[in-house]
Write a protein that holds these residues in place. Structure first.
Motif, PDB file in Angstrom:
ATOM      1  N   LEU A 278     -40.983   0.329  -4.026  1.00 23.67           N
ATOM      2  CA  LEU A 278     -40.602  -0.715  -4.975  1.00 23.67           C
ATOM      3  C   LEU A 278     -40.894  -2.072  -4.316  1.00 23.67           C
ATOM      4  N   PHE A 279     -41.694  -2.902  -5.006  1.00 21.34           N
ATOM      5  CA  PHE A 279     -42.101  -4.198  -4.453  1.00 21.34           C
ATOM      6  C   PHE A 279     -41.598  -5.327  -5.342  1.00 21.34           C
ATOM      7  N   HIS A 280     -40.837  -6.250  -4.751  1.00 14.45           N
ATOM      8  CA  HIS A 280     -40.360  -7.456  -5.428  1.00 14.45           C
ATOM      9  C   HIS A 280     -40.968  -8.678  -4.750  1.00 14.45           C
ATOM     10  N   TYR A 281     -41.179  -9.735  -5.530  1.00 14.50           N
ATOM     11  CA  TYR A 281     -41.675 -10.993  -4.966  1.00 14.50           C
ATOM     12  C   TYR A 281     -41.291 -12.137  -5.892  1.00 14.50           C
ATOM     13  N   THR A 282     -41.509 -13.364  -5.433  1.00 14.12           N
ATOM     14  CA  THR A 282     -41.316 -14.534  -6.279  1.00 14.12           C
ATOM     15  C   THR A 282     -42.668 -15.188  -6.538  1.00 14.12           C
ATOM     16  N   ASP A 283     -42.723 -16.050  -7.550  1.00 11.52           N
ATOM     17  CA  ASP A 283     -44.013 -16.592  -7.978  1.00 11.52           C
ATOM     18  C   ASP A 283     -44.631 -17.562  -6.966  1.00 11.52           C
ATOM     19  N   GLY A 284     -43.884 -17.900  -5.917  1.00 11.37           N
ATOM     20  CA  GLY A 284     -44.493 -18.697  -4.857  1.00 11.37           C
ATOM     21  C   GLY A 284     -45.653 -17.992  -4.200  1.00 11.37           C
ATOM     22  N   LEU A 285     -45.704 -16.654  -4.306  1.00 12.16           N
ATOM     23  CA  LEU A 285     -46.814 -15.881  -3.733  1.00 12.16           C
ATOM     24  C   LEU A 285     -48.071 -16.022  -4.582  1.00 12.16           C
ATOM     25  N   THR A 286     -47.999 -15.683  -5.855  1.00 11.51           N
ATOM     26  CA  THR A 286     -49.187 -15.703  -6.700  1.00 11.51           C
ATOM     27  C   THR A 286     -49.638 -17.123  -7.024  1.00 11.51           C
ATOM     28  N   GLU A 287     -48.733 -18.105  -6.862  1.00 15.58           N
ATOM     29  CA  GLU A 287     -49.102 -19.491  -7.140  1.00 15.58           C
ATOM     30  C   GLU A 287     -49.550 -20.260  -5.898  1.00 15.58           C
ATOM     31  N   LEU A 288     -49.733 -19.561  -4.790  1.00 17.59           N
ATOM     32  CA  LEU A 288     -50.377 -20.192  -3.640  1.00 17.59           C
ATOM     33  C   LEU A 288     -51.757 -20.675  -4.054  1.00 17.59           C
ATOM     34  N   ARG A 289     -52.163 -21.848  -3.547  1.00 15.17           N
ATOM     35  CA  ARG A 289     -53.445 -22.414  -3.946  1.00 15.17           C
ATOM     36  C   ARG A 289     -54.343 -22.660  -2.741  1.00 15.17           C
ATOM     37  N   SER A 290     -55.614 -22.423  -2.960  1.00 12.66           N
ATOM     38  CA  SER A 290     -56.616 -22.735  -1.945  1.00 12.66           C
ATOM     39  C   SER A 290     -56.840 -24.242  -1.929  1.00 12.66           C
TER      40      SER A 290
ATOM     41  N   PHE B  99     -55.747 -17.909   2.782  1.00  8.78           N
ATOM     42  CA  PHE B  99     -56.224 -18.358   1.477  1.00  8.78           C
ATOM     43  C   PHE B  99     -55.735 -19.770   1.180  1.00  8.78           C
ATOM     44  N   CYS B 100     -54.455 -20.046   1.478  1.00  7.75           N
ATOM     45  CA  CYS B 100     -53.884 -21.363   1.177  1.00  7.75           C
ATOM     46  C   CYS B 100     -53.896 -22.285   2.394  1.00  7.75           C
ATOM     47  N   LYS B 101     -54.540 -21.841   3.495  1.00  5.13           N
ATOM     48  CA  LYS B 101     -54.602 -22.628   4.740  1.00  5.13           C
ATOM     49  C   LYS B 101     -53.203 -22.958   5.252  1.00  5.13           C
ATOM     50  N   GLY B 102     -52.274 -22.032   5.025  1.00  2.00           N
ATOM     51  CA  GLY B 102     -50.927 -22.190   5.550  1.00  2.00           C
ATOM     52  C   GLY B 102     -50.043 -23.157   4.802  1.00  2.00           C
ATOM     53  N   THR B 103     -50.498 -23.670   3.660  1.00  2.00           N
ATOM     54  CA  THR B 103     -49.721 -24.653   2.898  1.00  2.00           C
ATOM     55  C   THR B 103     -49.016 -23.977   1.725  1.00  2.00           C
ATOM     56  N   LEU B 104     -47.682 -23.990   1.741  1.00  3.91           N
ATOM     57  CA  LEU B 104     -46.909 -23.424   0.636  1.00  3.91           C
ATOM     58  C   LEU B 104     -46.696 -24.483  -0.436  1.00  3.91           C
ATOM     59  N   HIS B 105     -46.789 -24.060  -1.697  1.00  7.19           N
ATOM     60  CA  HIS B 105     -46.539 -24.958  -2.813  1.00  7.19           C
ATOM     61  C   HIS B 105     -45.222 -24.633  -3.509  1.00  7.19           C
ATOM     62  N   ASP B 106     -44.539 -23.602  -3.033  1.00  4.97           N
ATOM     63  CA  ASP B 106     -43.246 -23.206  -3.591  1.00  4.97           C
ATOM     64  C   ASP B 106     -42.585 -22.303  -2.552  1.00  4.97           C
ATOM     65  N   ASP B 107     -41.294 -22.017  -2.757  1.00  6.37           N
ATOM     66  CA  ASP B 107     -40.628 -21.045  -1.906  1.00  6.37           C
ATOM     67  C   ASP B 107     -41.255 -19.669  -2.144  1.00  6.37           C
ATOM     68  N   LEU B 108     -41.154 -18.800  -1.148  1.00  4.24           N
ATOM     69  CA  LEU B 108     -41.825 -17.504  -1.225  1.00  4.24           C
ATOM     70  C   LEU B 108     -40.920 -16.438  -0.627  1.00  4.24           C
ATOM     71  N   ALA B 109     -40.775 -15.317  -1.349  1.00  3.46           N
ATOM     72  CA  ALA B 109     -39.994 -14.190  -0.847  1.00  3.46           C
ATOM     73  C   ALA B 109     -40.628 -12.890  -1.309  1.00  3.46           C
ATOM     74  N   MET B 110     -40.525 -11.857  -0.470  1.00  2.00           N
ATOM     75  CA  MET B 110     -41.023 -10.524  -0.812  1.00  2.00           C
ATOM     76  C   MET B 110     -40.096  -9.478  -0.203  1.00  2.00           C
ATOM     77  N   THR B 111     -39.896  -8.376  -0.917  1.00  2.00           N
ATOM     78  CA  THR B 111     -39.215  -7.197  -0.360  1.00  2.00           C
ATOM     79  C   THR B 111     -39.999  -5.947  -0.764  1.00  2.00           C
ATOM     80  N   ALA B 112     -39.958  -4.950   0.092  1.00  2.00           N
ATOM     81  CA  ALA B 112     -40.586  -3.664  -0.207  1.00  2.00           C
ATOM     82  C   ALA B 112     -39.632  -2.562   0.252  1.00  2.00           C
ATOM     83  N   LEU B 113     -39.369  -1.596  -0.621  1.00  2.00           N
ATOM     84  CA  LEU B 113     -38.441  -0.494  -0.318  1.00  2.00           C
ATOM     85  C   LEU B 113     -39.122   0.810  -0.686  1.00  2.00           C
TER      86      LEU B 113
END
Length: 372
Positions: free
Chosen positions: A308-320, A355-369
């Motif tokens: 089961l994989f959870h994440y927040t949109d800070g992951l998919t909204e990372l920008r190059s 991909f984003c050169k280390g620059t976050l545009h939002d908070d980011l969280a992920m869990t995997a169980l």
């Protein structure tokens, strides 16, 4: 008491300036007979302002300015040059070297007083601002430490393997996750408070407290989300916050190979298995918007070996750097069933950060169980 460093090879002119500064402002003064001595004295006396003659033997006022600006802690100390030099190109060179102002000799007492007062005021305001910024940064750092303490210390549950990562865009953020085992099932929660920074972090802490009070009641995921939503709506009502939260909550049954999920406006969660990806989509609005909304849970197979994989949109909204989003397709391609939770999240990070050169545009969280 503020201190002014005066550098001039003419002792008579130094005395005039000293009397003017002491008599007008009551400040202490320190004298240097040339530029080299001024550079040597500056780190010792830490002056609040420096007055330099432009034309001095050896190291002139322009070179002295350059050298002082290179000293640690002297980037913002006001430097005023005085000279009878009529060539305005010299004035421009002095300003380019780091001088704050240029006063003609012979100086007019009223003009010199006004200029020195202005630069001293700006210097003191700048120092106060830097002090406040340092205090603010310290407070944000401590708030970030407290916030990280609110996250689960581990996600170790018998019969499961897990991994998690959290990174705020700033020192504090609004994403959080939670997990617990009530004996009959394991619960996994991922939430995202709108915005980021201090306001999102404060609302995140409130939601965390409300949630902890609810999870002790042994409610179903749908009941927990509905109750939390009503509490959050009551908290936000009448304010000018314009905030909300998204959430996905899953309960994994220990006796049967299924999970029950409720998603309130959150990005999809995924069950990763040999049969492909099963998407858990939102079944209602975000929290804090409609007080009486009732969510319906969905039941999804969750067999041994699946994750089961959870994440927040800070992951998919990372920008190059070019503005391209990391996106859903890149994420899906990385959700492989043969990866352990730790390797799964590690590979996503290894793909996302370059991909984003280390620059976050939002908070980011992920869990995997993973169910073993």
């Amino acid at each position: 008491m503020p201190c002014v460093l005066i550098a001039d090879d003419n002792p008579l002119f130094r005395e005039l300036l000293k009397r003017h500064v002491a008599g007008t402002f009551g400040y202490e003064t320190v004298e240097a007979q040339d530029g080299a001595e001024a550079v040597a004295l500056a780190p010792q006396v830490r002056p609040d302002m420096i007055l330099l003659d432009l034309m001095m033997p050896g190291t002139d006022g322009i070179e002295t300015t350059r050298r002082i600006r290179e000293l640690p802690g002297f980037a913002d100390v006001p430097i005023v040059l005085l000279s009878a030099e009529p060539d305005r190109r010299k004035w421009a060179e002095a300003l380019a070297a780091g001088a704050n102002d240029f006063v003609s000799k012979p100086y007019h007492p009223g003009e010199l007083t006004a200029r020195l007062a202005l630069h001293l005021k700006l210097s003191l305001l700048g120092r106060e601002l830097r002090s406040q910024n340092a205090l603010f940064s310290r407070e944000r750092y401590l708030a970030g430490c407290v916030q990280r303490q609110l996250l689960p210390k581990d996600l170790d549950f018998e019969g499961f393997a897990s991994a998690a990562v959290y990174q705020a865009q700033e020192q504090v953020g609004g994403d959080f996750y939670e997990a617990w085992d009530d004996g009959s099932g394991v619960y996994m929660l991922m939430a995202d408070i709108s915005g980021h920074g201090a306001s999102a972090a404060m609302l995140m802490a409130v939601c965390k407290g409300l949630f902890l009070s609810l999870k002790a009641g042994r409610f179903s995921p749908a009941q927990i989300v509905a109750r939390l939503n009503r509490l959050l709506c009551g908290l936000l009502e009448g304010g000018d916050l314009d905030m909300f939260g998204t959430m996905v909550l899953c309960r994994i049954d220990r006796d049967t190979p299924v999970l029950e999920a409720v998603s309130a406006g959150h990005v999809p969660a995924f069950v990763i298995g040999d049969r492909g990806l099963t998407e858990i989509v939102s079944t209602g609005p975000a929290l804090g918007i409609i007080p009486d909304f009732e969510w319906t849970g969905t039941v999804t197979p969750f067999r041994p070996g699946e994750t089961l994989f959870h994440y927040t949109d800070g992951l998919t909204e990372l920008r190059s750097p070019a503005g391209e989003f990391f996106g859903d397709a890149r994420l899906r391609a990385l959700l492989r069933p043969d990866r352990s939770p730790k390797d799964l999240i590690g590979e996503i990070i290894e793909a996302a950060l370059p991909f984003c050169k280390g620059t976050l545009h939002d908070d980011l969280a992920m869990t995997a169980l993973r169910r073993l």
